[in-house]
Scaffold this motif. Structure first.
Motif, PDB file in Angstrom:
ATOM      1  N   THR A   4     -36.962  33.722 -28.901  1.00  0.00           N
ATOM      2  CA  THR A   4     -37.192  32.020 -29.676  1.00  0.00           C
ATOM      3  C   THR A   4     -35.966  32.180 -30.590  1.00  0.00           C
ATOM      4  OG1 THR A   4     -39.473  32.248 -29.458  1.00  0.00           O
ATOM      5  CG2 THR A   4     -38.459  30.587 -30.908  1.00  0.00           C
ATOM      6  N   ASP A   5     -35.641  33.482 -31.376  1.00  0.00           N
ATOM      7  CA  ASP A   5     -34.466  33.124 -32.162  1.00  0.00           C
ATOM      8  C   ASP A   5     -33.137  33.265 -31.637  1.00  0.00           C
ATOM      9  OD1 ASP A   5     -36.117  33.587 -34.597  1.00  0.00           O
ATOM     10  OD2 ASP A   5     -36.244  35.651 -34.426  1.00  0.00           O
TER      11      ASP A   5
ATOM     12  N   TYR B  92     -26.371  32.651 -24.453  1.00  0.00           N
ATOM     13  CA  TYR B  92     -27.026  32.229 -23.061  1.00  0.00           C
ATOM     14  C   TYR B  92     -27.334  33.469 -22.104  1.00  0.00           C
ATOM     15  CZ  TYR B  92     -27.675  30.220 -18.327  1.00  0.00           C
ATOM     16  OH  TYR B  92     -28.140  29.785 -17.320  1.00  0.00           O
ATOM     17  N   HIS B  93     -26.481  34.584 -21.925  1.00  0.00           N
ATOM     18  CA  HIS B  93     -26.617  35.505 -21.166  1.00  0.00           C
ATOM     19  C   HIS B  93     -27.646  36.560 -21.620  1.00  0.00           C
ATOM     20  CE1 HIS B  93     -23.832  34.306 -17.990  1.00  0.00           C
ATOM     21  NE2 HIS B  93     -22.745  34.001 -18.685  1.00  0.00           N
ATOM     22  N   GLN B  94     -27.469  36.724 -23.097  1.00  0.00           N
ATOM     23  CA  GLN B  94     -28.517  37.212 -23.657  1.00  0.00           C
ATOM     24  C   GLN B  94     -29.961  37.108 -23.342  1.00  0.00           C
ATOM     25  OE1 GLN B  94     -28.631  38.767 -27.761  1.00  0.00           O
ATOM     26  NE2 GLN B  94     -26.541  38.243 -27.729  1.00  0.00           N
ATOM     27  N   VAL B  95     -30.077  35.460 -23.621  1.00  0.00           N
ATOM     28  CA  VAL B  95     -31.447  35.020 -23.146  1.00  0.00           C
ATOM     29  C   VAL B  95     -31.801  35.217 -21.405  1.00  0.00           C
ATOM     30  CG1 VAL B  95     -32.776  32.787 -23.151  1.00  0.00           C
ATOM     31  CG2 VAL B  95     -31.162  33.238 -24.687  1.00  0.00           C
TER      32      VAL B  95
ATOM     33  N   CYS C 127     -38.558  27.169 -24.018  1.00  0.00           N
ATOM     34  CA  CYS C 127     -38.271  27.900 -23.071  1.00  0.00           C
ATOM     35  C   CYS C 127     -38.640  29.376 -23.022  1.00  0.00           C
ATOM     36  CB  CYS C 127     -36.764  27.938 -22.714  1.00  0.00           C
ATOM     37  SG  CYS C 127     -36.196  26.376 -22.516  1.00  0.00           S
ATOM     38  N   GLY C 128     -38.677  30.099 -24.167  1.00  0.00           N
ATOM     39  CA  GLY C 128     -39.157  31.491 -24.350  1.00  0.00           C
ATOM     40  C   GLY C 128     -40.733  31.570 -23.744  1.00  0.00           C
ATOM     41  N   GLU C 129     -41.588  30.686 -24.170  1.00  0.00           N
ATOM     42  CA  GLU C 129     -43.047  30.765 -23.771  1.00  0.00           C
ATOM     43  C   GLU C 129     -42.907  30.401 -22.321  1.00  0.00           C
ATOM     44  OE1 GLU C 129     -41.932  29.968 -26.745  1.00  0.00           O
ATOM     45  OE2 GLU C 129     -43.175  30.668 -28.096  1.00  0.00           O
TER      46      GLU C 129
END
Lengths: 451, 451
Positions: free
Chosen positions: A49-50, A69-72, A118-120
């Motif tokens: 989320t962070d 973006y790529h990390q996510v 988007c995380g959840e």
């Protein structure tokens, strides 16, 4: 039927996803699952989320965001790989994120909420896919289909009552349902998120709507402690709490999550169980509406600093009808909410959270009180701490006040304020902040070590 | 210079007048004397003021009043005789009374006040005449000459600030001045009385106006007790009290006279001494503005019954800015004054004097609170008693709360409410009325018997 919520650390990576799958498989009643976004995998890790929030900020500032973006994406692609899921799961997550990014750059008012969610959402897709792989009938259920209707307050949505009826219909579904936490939709179909930690809120809403027999909240602690572990080393754990006790304990900066998240469950008398994903067989802490009889003792000690005491005295105050009300009115006008307002004959104290009366407001408030109420004396004492003893029925038990007061005396701590009798389940004491730990340790000794 | 006030029993007959003359002679500084109306000479006797009130009522009803009229005159004629005063003193008193009677039958609005005032007025004439007989320079000073100016509220006059300056001029007088208590005059020259027991008020006003070094209040008790003698047999006597302690002690139905009578003295920091006419050499009780250091202990225990606890609880009350204020507003609208309003997270208690919320008002108030504040629960518990521990500095003394709470536990009395921290000189406890005596006795034992 049980509604189960898994927090961020419980869905941090593939290993955790496998763990919770075992937990789900261990009990057929675990039919509805609510998930958070992937949390930290190791101490210095960043919560998804962070990452999404940072990503969104870069997009807003029109700066390059590819790195984050790529990390996510990597967080999800790792999971998808390690769990041996089909690539389609990842591409679905990707497109959702990209759609959200375009909303942010298009300055749509719920753009950030959509991205944060988007995380959840990703976790829910991953988990339902994995459950299917494990041969379970399971579906991802979007909050919109589920019927989580909320008010249009980006970042602070409130659930609408219609939701509960709509949610109840999910009971007809046979398969295991996986719902992403943290967000809902306005009646107009706009995605809006709850306040931070909103997955707890989602879980509680779903449990209430489905009238679940139990709402299990899996997190990374074994149970609720009876006192702040930062003050008392390895304190006793609470196996059972009532809602009211939980409320009071949560109040003074004490609890594994914000008690308000549980309100929907409380209001519908759904028992809540707090468990540890990493120790699912542990007893956990049950939060129930009423505890068995004959249990009138102190169950916990809550404490918090950051209070101030606004003291006014005026000769013959108690002959002046409306004095107290006028004082509270001034605070209300200035949007200062107070905690307690014990009053004597010629004196009145108002206990306020420090941040409610910032220095810049102070002068003006003091001036109004002096001018409008013509008080003889006004004194503001900051650095106050509050200690709350909590336990159903304790206020009807002779000797508890005495035991508590003795503990303060033994710690050589002066009690600045006592507020007992307003609440039936708690007794509140005010002390100087620097004496808080000594006092709490002494109280713990009195109520939990000797018996 | 000392202002000395003698109460009704101290001027009940010639013997008492002789006693107080000795008291006056014993100290040259006793220059200004304020007297009450002749009180009871024996248990079943009737106070002169009560005789005058009955007399007035008969006059108003145009019934025959000669019998009572003669009773009144007899009280004074006996004194005049026994003190060997000239007949003129009596005839003067007679004419004043007859003049007052005519005012009553003429339905003048201050007629009754004028008649009620005749008791004190007569005493003042008798005393000054007797002092002269004893060879002292002395004069009767009427409140109008003295400059006691009051508001025009028959039976409940309030002193006007001009009075004090005017009174100060009396310091120039050489002789012993005798002023009747209980009444003053409006700026238009109308006689109006204070509330009952008004001689205490007069004495305090005169002491303040003259900036006396001491205001001696002679009554028929040796001193103030540290606890209600009706609850504890022969309790300790208080040799010294501060104004604030006196205020707090008086509050809960405890004191030899209404504390408000002392306000003029308090406001001008005139020390007050309560003494016994029948034991003038006794130490009495000194009431001072501040007590010497290092005296932080409990000086007295006040207690009173006749309170009720209006308890309301509402889920999430503390998130609702203005809840407490609104509740107090409702009480204010209904002209109900409250004593304390301790509040918890979801609860609030309002402690009210029983008579403030009569049964007939109750239903409506309860209805308003339920309707306007949408509380989850409302409960009114009558038969509450309040106990107040009083002592300067006690709230800064570690261990007092503990000692008190232990005393309640030892008496097996449950503490329904504790209110500490609002007042710096008191700590308040609420208990069920039927447990009041047990609790107070136990507290007395803890604070005054063992040490």
């Amino acid at each position: 039927m049980k509604v189960v919520k898994f927090g961020g650390s419980s869905v941090a990576d593939a290993t955790q996803i496998k763990k919770i799958t075992n937990i789900i498989e261990a009990d057929k009643k675990r039919k509805v699952i609510v998930v958070s976004a992937p949390g930290k995998r190791f101490p210095d890790d960043t919560k998804t989320t962070d990452l999404l929030i940072r990503l969104g900020e870069l997009v807003q500032k029109q700066e390059s965001y590819t790195a984050i973006y790529h990390q996510v994406i990597e967080r999800f692609s790792l999971m998808v790989e390690d769990l041996g899921l089909q690539k389609v799961v990842l591409s679905q997550i990707k497109s959702t994120i990209e759609e959200a990014i375009s909303k942010v750059s298009a300055r749509e008012d719920n753009g950030m909420d959509t991205l944060k969610a988007c995380g959840e959402d990703g976790t829910a897709h991953v988990l339902s896919a994995y459950l299917q792989n494990q041969g379970h009938a399971s579906s991802y259920v979007n909050p919109k289909q589920a019927g989580i209707l909320v008010s249009e307050q980006p970042g602070g949505a409130l659930v609408l009552n219609e939701s509960f009826e709509k949610l109840y219909q999910l009971r007809e579904r046979e398969e295991i349902l996986v719902i992403p936490g943290f967000f809902g939709y306005t009646p107009e179909g706009k995605l809006v998120t709850f306040s931070r930690g909103g997955s707890d809120i989602s879980g509680s809403i779903v449990a209430a709507g489905l009238k679940a027999e139990l709402y299990e909240n899996f997190t990374d602690v074994d149970s609720v402690f009876c006192v702040n572990p930062a003050i008392v080393h390895q304190p006793k754990q609470l196996t059972s709490l009532t809602y009211r006790e939980m409320r009071e304990l949560s109040y003074a900066g004490f609890s594994v999550f914000h008690d308000e998240a549980l309100i929907p469950a409380f209001k519908n008398k759904i028992p809540v169980c707090i468990k540890n994903t990493n120790n699912p067989d542990g007893k956990g802490t049950m939060i129930v509406s009423e505890r068995a009889e004959g249990n009138d003792h102190v169950v916990g000690i809550a404490s918090d600093t950051g209070f101030l005491n606004l003291y006014v005295s005026k000769y013959l105050m108690n002959r002046e009808i409306g004095f107290g009300r006028k004082l509270l009115q001034i605070l209300e006008d200035e949007e200062i909410s107070f905690e307690h307002a014990p009053s004597g004959i010629d004196d009145m104290s108002v206990i306020i959270r420090d941040h409610q009366l910032p220095k810049d407001k102070e002068a003006m408030v003091v001036d109004r009180i002096k001018r409008e109420l013509k008080v003889d004396m006004l004194d503001i004492e900051r650095n106050m701490a509050m200690i709350m003893l909590v336990g159903e029925g304790m206020n009807q038990t002779v000797g508890i006040a005495s035991k508590a007061a003795a503990a303060f005396r033994d710690a050589n701590v002066n009690i600045e304020m006592i507020n007992q009798g307003s609440s039936e389940v708690s007794m509140m004491f005010g002390v100087k902040s620097d004496q808080l730990s000594t006092a709490v340790q002494s109280l713990y000794k009195a109520f939990f070590e000797v018996s």
